[in-house]
Design an enzyme around this catalytic site. Structure first.
Site: not given
Ligand code: ZN
Ligand code: ZN
Lengths: 401, 408
Positions: B329, B286, B324, B110-111, B326, B354
């Protein structure tokens, strides 16, 4: 599980191994070694996924009951053992009573109980309750309950009380172990209390080491755990440990808990201690430091430990140790870790922990190698020189500030 | 429901001269949703994409290896934080943030302007830049100019960088001031483009401003579209405005922006918003939420959130989400997580893994359903799952209506 010593002689230092482990038939875990320190069942900062990335071999994790007591009720209903519950099912577990990384508050005794300072406050634990929890956890190894609330300054009365309690606990734990179906394959270590009094130690050893069920012993009651143990000079426990080790049956595995510094560890190994823990790595990590002491002959400039908070590392794009094979050193620089610890990002202690644990494990590998090559004294000299130089430097910095 | 319109795929390549090539691979026939591939200097990025926020050059304690296995292609870092520590000099010496943190995927920065206005109380904006009081030295005032922001972003070296914009509170009613900000933002864009030293390796995105005034947004977008840029950000939203205003401005903005360039909606990342705004034609998102909420013991699922601190998880031996895949999990129960949340740092790592995996999976489902031509059905099912009583929030019904989806 069996503890087998290499060689049959009474000699120390000694090499041994844990073998015939039910869950890992082909595995042999050599001693001297360090169990992985955990808190609440987790290796601080290291998840199962990270553990799998950094460690290929199964290891023994130490599960202090003081930080896991709140799982008892849950574990009674859980269809599995404590290593599965905490997400480290490839590891072996060893249940201990107190947390070597945390100061165990002295006092607060009650008849037939020991105080356990858990997350939700003081719990008075007796041997039956302790064994209930151990049965719920179903560990691969565990210590019998002990009263280890003694140190070099303890009064005679406290020492004899701690032995009396520990012997009483022993009888109940032994009885419960004999009757227990779920614990029948668990490796049992009894605890030796008695502070710095040879008579008390002798009395305790006589009571708690005779039974064949006991495969190892914890030399308890040398200190009250926590960060201060790092600064206990070897001279303090030297004679009492010497006495205990000489008096112990040699076939039993010998464990000492606590954040001992590597110099003291080396000296304890030389006296015949087999097992330690990695709470020291935790201590070093929490002060944002990395262990850098060298195991081989070193130049005078070799630093024992570096603190990554120091500004000198802000643009140091080299790893913590140039040829260290740990993940933190292979992939990251001191400058990055310096940044992470100064902005308090979680990755900072994680990378430091990865390095420190790796370095500590390598240190123990080196210890075993040195015992085999009969060069342990040389290793001790090298490490001690670096350690002393570091302590001098810390004192000088303190003096100039 | 909808036949898929396949686009003639004239795949362009990232060349040294063009650090961003965006190809739309599939468009939804019903809504404005589309699937694209954005080729950046460090990696390809499949859109619509959610970019987790690694504020200070690390994604909430995850190792680069873990980030890779989550399938992350791009993450966001904050210029304000990195400009303060480690600072542009160190980042330049390190050869940029990619090297510094050892991350080989893409980065977006970002700026720094928004962070200053929101973090620092005494920020004041004039034509030169954003003036604020230094955190380190109470007496000194520091100015963040468009040139300064680009200087730091050049040192960081992200694949996509943002212009400094004149940030105004989204709910401000002062239309004159907002109009000033729209014009100033465009003037600052030109200063940013002029100051940008790495046009061959970093892409600068303008930010469409105008808060909640359609005419001003139109003005802002039209001014920016004329510049030689490869993508656009939609700013000035997600700042406390009503959801009704929010979706209308998103809908309007995506309609104003060219189809062949990626559109990035800043600061948006709740699951519902991702689904709705993908339908409205947004390509990039984002948000700090998924990783921030992890720290407080909150886990994201397709049917809402679990607060693992709650007592009812004490003996719940299921994973957070049965579906899930991941690493959390696969290994941990809700019961164990309940026992360590907010006490052990490990819990924060586990929930971050997760929650990021959840966002990645949601975006993949969105992309796959657009590609398969089943996006409208997915949207209907997704919201029915969330609101089994069909008590849908009105803004969702309206926003989806605007792109021809009727909730069941
Ligand atoms: Zn290392
Ligand atoms: Zn998951």
């Amino acid at each position: 599980m069996k503890f087998i010593l290499e060689g049959l002689t009474k000699c120390v230092p000694r090499i041994g191994a844990l073998k015939e482990i039910e869950a890992h038939p082909g595995l042999s875990i050599e001693t001297p070694m360090a169990m992985l320190y955990t808190r609440g069942g987790s290796i601080p900062h290291i998840t199962h996924e990270v553990f799998k990335i950094i460690s290929k071999e199964p290891q023994i994790i130490q599960i202090p009951m003081v930080s896991t007591y709140h799982y008892q009720e849950v574990m009674e209903e859980y269809d599995g053992n404590i290593s599965e519950f905490v997400g480290l099912k490839d590891c072996l577990t060893c249940v201990s009573v107190q947390d070597p990384g945390d100061l165990t508050q002295p006092g607060h005794h009650a008849k037939d109980h020991i105080p356990l300072w858990t997350r939700s406050g003081k719990v008075l634990l007796n041997a039956e309750q302790y064994m209930n929890t151990v049965e719920a956890f179903k560990p691969d190894m565990y210590y019998f309950l002990s009263d280890g609330d003694t140190n070099a300054k303890s009064a005679t009365k406290r020492i004899s009380k701690s032995v009396e309690n520990t012997v009483n606990f022993f009888k109940i734990c032994l009885d419960r172990h004999r009757k227990s179906e779920v614990l029948k394959n668990s490796f049992v270590l009894s605890a030796i209390a008695g502070g710095y009094c040879t008579k008390a130690r002798k009395k305790c050893i006589n009571e708690v080491t005779k039974d064949d069920i006991v495969k190892g012993v914890l030399i308890d009651g040398l200190h009250n755990n926590g960060p201060e143990v790092e600064f206990i000079a070897f001279e303090e426990p030297k004679s009492i440990v010497e006495f205990i080790v000489n008096y112990l049956p040699e076939d039993k595995m010998r464990v000492v808990q606590g954040c001992w510094n590597p110099v003291v560890i080396l000296k304890l190994v030389r006296m015949g201690i087999d097992v330690f823990d990695t709470s020291y790595c935790n201590l070093v990590t929490e002060r944002s430091s990395a262990l850098t002491f060298n195991f081989d002959n070193v130049s005078e400039t070799q630093q024992y430990e570096i603190n990554l908070r120091q500004n000198q590392f802000a643009d140091d794009f080299k790893p913590i140790i140039e040829n260290c094979a740990c993940l933190a050193c292979r992939k990251h620089t001191k400058a990055y870790i310096h940044h992470l610890v100064t902005v308090q990002e979680l990755l900072g202690p994680l990378l430091l922990k990865i390095h420190n644990n790796y370095h500590f494990m390598k240190f123990f590998e080196k210890i075993r190698e040195a015992i085999r090559n009969d060069t342990l004294k040389d290793l001790e000299d090298v490490v001690e020189r670096q350690f002393m130089a570091h302590q001098r430097m810390l004192l000088n910095t303190k003096a100039t500030n | 429901m909808s036949a898929l319109k396949k686009l003639v795929n004239t795949t362009k390549m990232v060349t040294e001269k063009c650090p961003l090539v965006f190809n739309v691979l599939a468009e939804c026939e019903t809504t404005k949703a589309r699937v694209g591939k954005m080729c950046l200097p460090h990696s390809d990025v499949d859109t619509p994409v959610f970019m987790p926020v690694g504020t200070q050059g690390t994604l909430k304690g995850l190792l680069p290896d873990q980030i890779d296995s989550l399938g992350l292609q791009i993450m966001l870092s904050n210029t304000y934080h990195l400009g303060t520590r480690p600072g542009p000099e160190i980042l330049e010496k390190a050869g940029g943030l990619h090297n510094f943190m050892n991350w080989h995927g893409s980065l977006l920065t970002d700026s720094g302007g928004f962070q200053m206005v929101s973090l620092l109380k005494l920020a004041e904006i004039n034509e030169e830049g954003v003036k604020f009081q230094s955190l380190n030295d109470q007496k000194s005032e520091v100015m963040l100019t468009p040139e300064h922001s680009i200087h730091i972003q050049n040192a960081i070296g992200a694949d996509i960088i943002m212009q400094l914009d004149d940030v105004i509170k989204t709910t401000s009613p002062d239309k004159d001031r907002i109009e000033v900000s729209v014009h100033r933002t465009t003037r600052w864009l030109d200063r940013c483009i002029k100051a940008h030293k790495n046009p061959n390796t970093q892409n600068i995105f303008p930010i469409v401003q105008g808060t909640l005034y359609p005419d001003l947004r139109e003005l802002s977008a039209k001014d920016h579209v004329r510049r030689d840029v490869r993508g656009f950000a939609i700013g000035g939203l997600s700042g406390g405005e009503s959801k009704d205003d929010f979706w209308k401005m998103v809908h309007l903005s995506t309609g104003l922006l060219p189809k062949d360039k990626p559109r990035y909606l800043m600061g948006v990342g709740f699951a519902m918003d991702l689904v709705v705004c993908s339908a409205l034609g947004v390509d990039m998102f984002d948000c700090v939420f998924p990783t921030r909420t992890a720290r407080f013991g909150c886990a994201l699922t397709m049917t809402g959130q679990l607060n693992l601190r709650q007592k009812n998880y004490k003996k719940d031996f299921r994973p957070i989400d049965e579906n899930c895949t991941c690493s959390t999990c696969k290994t941990y129960t809700r019961a164990y997580l309940h026992g360590i949340v907010t006490v052990q740092t490990v819990a924060c790592h586990l929930l971050s893994v997760h929650n990021v995996a959840f966002q990645m999976r949601l975006m993949k489902t969105i992309r796959d359903s657009i590609t398969n031509g089943t996006f409208p059905e997915f949207v209907q099912k997704y919201f029915l799952n969330l609101f089994p009583e069909k008590d849908y929030p009105k803004w969702i019904v309206d926003a989806l209506n605007a792109v021809n989806i009727k909730l069941l």
